[in-house]
Design a protein around this motif. Structure first.
Motif, PDB file in Angstrom:
ATOM      1  N   LEU A  58      35.301  42.646  42.295  1.00 38.25           N
ATOM      2  CA  LEU A  58      34.869  43.523  41.194  1.00 38.25           C
ATOM      3  C   LEU A  58      35.918  43.543  40.088  1.00 38.25           C
ATOM      4  CD1 LEU A  58      33.576  46.675  43.129  1.00 38.25           C
ATOM      5  CD2 LEU A  58      32.199  45.185  41.673  1.00 38.25           C
TER       6      LEU A  58
ATOM      7  N   SER B 191      34.062  40.738  47.603  1.00 37.80           N
ATOM      8  CA  SER B 191      35.024  41.772  47.994  1.00 37.80           C
ATOM      9  C   SER B 191      35.204  42.761  46.843  1.00 37.80           C
ATOM     10  CB  SER B 191      36.369  41.125  48.314  1.00 37.80           C
ATOM     11  OG  SER B 191      36.927  40.592  47.133  1.00 37.80           O
ATOM     12  N   THR B 192      35.825  43.883  47.124  1.00 36.89           N
ATOM     13  CA  THR B 192      36.085  44.838  46.043  1.00 36.89           C
ATOM     14  C   THR B 192      37.082  44.243  45.047  1.00 36.89           C
ATOM     15  OG1 THR B 192      37.623  45.908  47.548  1.00 36.89           O
ATOM     16  CG2 THR B 192      35.498  46.954  47.257  1.00 36.89           C
TER      17      THR B 192
ATOM     18  N   GLU C 285      27.593  43.565  41.905  1.00 38.53           N
ATOM     19  CA  GLU C 285      27.344  44.774  42.710  1.00 38.53           C
ATOM     20  C   GLU C 285      26.526  44.451  43.953  1.00 38.53           C
ATOM     21  OE1 GLU C 285      26.275  47.628  39.124  1.00 38.53           O
ATOM     22  OE2 GLU C 285      25.767  48.564  41.045  1.00 38.53           O
TER      23      GLU C 285
ATOM     24  N   VAL D 259      28.584  42.760  46.519  1.00 39.41           N
ATOM     25  CA  VAL D 259      29.422  43.678  47.292  1.00 39.41           C
ATOM     26  C   VAL D 259      28.586  44.363  48.370  1.00 39.41           C
ATOM     27  CG1 VAL D 259      30.837  45.768  47.181  1.00 39.41           C
ATOM     28  CG2 VAL D 259      31.070  44.023  45.406  1.00 39.41           C
TER      29      VAL D 259
END
Ligand code: ATP
Ligand code: MG
Length: 250
Positions: free
Chosen positions: A34, A30-31, A21, A24
């Protein structure tokens, strides 16, 4: 870092999530990263969140490859930088490897943010900002590497790499060491040395083996490399996933 009570049964996994987290938020991860984290967690859960014996053997073989290499390189993406920046620097120090930022979704900002983050954690030289060479067989953006880094390397550690690029690097004749919790992923399947383990455990483990093997002769290191059986390692990991610790005999 966020306050997670150390006696929480899922302590390590919660700390890991928070690091991703943070990554990000800092523009490091990057997402997509995740999503990769979520996939990894599921596999780690099934593995029992421990380094299985076959993964330890793979880590030792990886260390031997590093010590035998003329030009080893550690490839770092957004998840690796967020999760284990100090451990990357420690492995580079123990083996003389270069560190190169190499991203699936490359943007100049993210490469810079990751390089800065690694320097904050002790890295002196970080490659990947020049991007003046290409891996053959990949589309433009995904092919970019440094001419004096990954392009020139004989041994490359690519943790959490996407399968396509892992294959393309293998086709360039490089010895590929992959860290990936999914033994079925193409990345793990194309690697000369697949380490099916969480990078949080695997990276310090490779460093530990490298320090342990530092005084070994080339013959001794070559014997460790020759004895390692990649197919057996993948099979052992898959058995552990399907049947658990008691059934796999490991
Ligand atoms: P394929 O290799 O089959 O092409 P993919 O590369 O497209 O799949 P991704 O989700 O991009 O799949 O890859 C992320 C990989 O990283 C997953 O296999 C996941 O299990 C693994 N992974 C995620 N977090 C970790 C971690 N902390 N340690 C080790 N591996 C991890
Ligand atoms: Mg993969």
């Amino acid at each position: 870092e966020v306050d997670v009570p150390e006696d929480h049964p899922r302590y390590q996994s919660l700390v890991t999530r928070h690091r991703i987290e943070d990554g990000v938020e800092k523009g490091i991860t990057s997402t997509q990263g995740l999503i990769a984290e979520g996939r990894g967690e599921a596999f780690d859960y099934l593995l029992g969140e421990e380094t299985i014996p076959s993964a330890d053997r793979a880590a030792r073989a990886a260390a031997a490859h590093f010590l035998l290499a003329e030009h080893p390189v550690i490839s770092v993406n957004g998840n690796v930088a967020a999760l284990v920046p100090e451990e990357v620097v420690a492995l580079a120090g123990a083996t003389g490897a270069d560190i190169e930022v190499n991203l699936f979704g490359r943007t100049a900002e993210r490469v810079q943010a990751i390089a800065d983050h690694l320097r904050e954690h002790g890295a002196t030289e970080v490659k990947g900002l020049t991007a003046d060479a290409r891996i053959p067989g990949l589309s433009h953006e995904r092919a970019k590497v440094d001419a004096d880094g990954i392009y020139d390397a004989d041994v490359v550690l690519v943790p959490l790499e996407d399968g396509d690029r892992a294959e393309a690097l293998g086709e360039m004749g490089k010895t590929e060491i992959v860290i990936d919790l999914n033994p079925l992923s193409r990345s793990a399947r194309t690697a000369a040395v697949p380490i099916v383990d969480n990078i949080l455990r695997a990276l310090p483990n490779v460093t530990r083996h490298a320090r342990d093997l530092a005084g070994s002769s080339r013959e001794e290191l070559e014997a460790i490399v020759a004895e390692f059986d990649r197919d057996a390692a993948l099979e052992a990991a898959e058995r552990r996933l399907r049947e658990g610790a008691l059934a796999d005999g490991e």
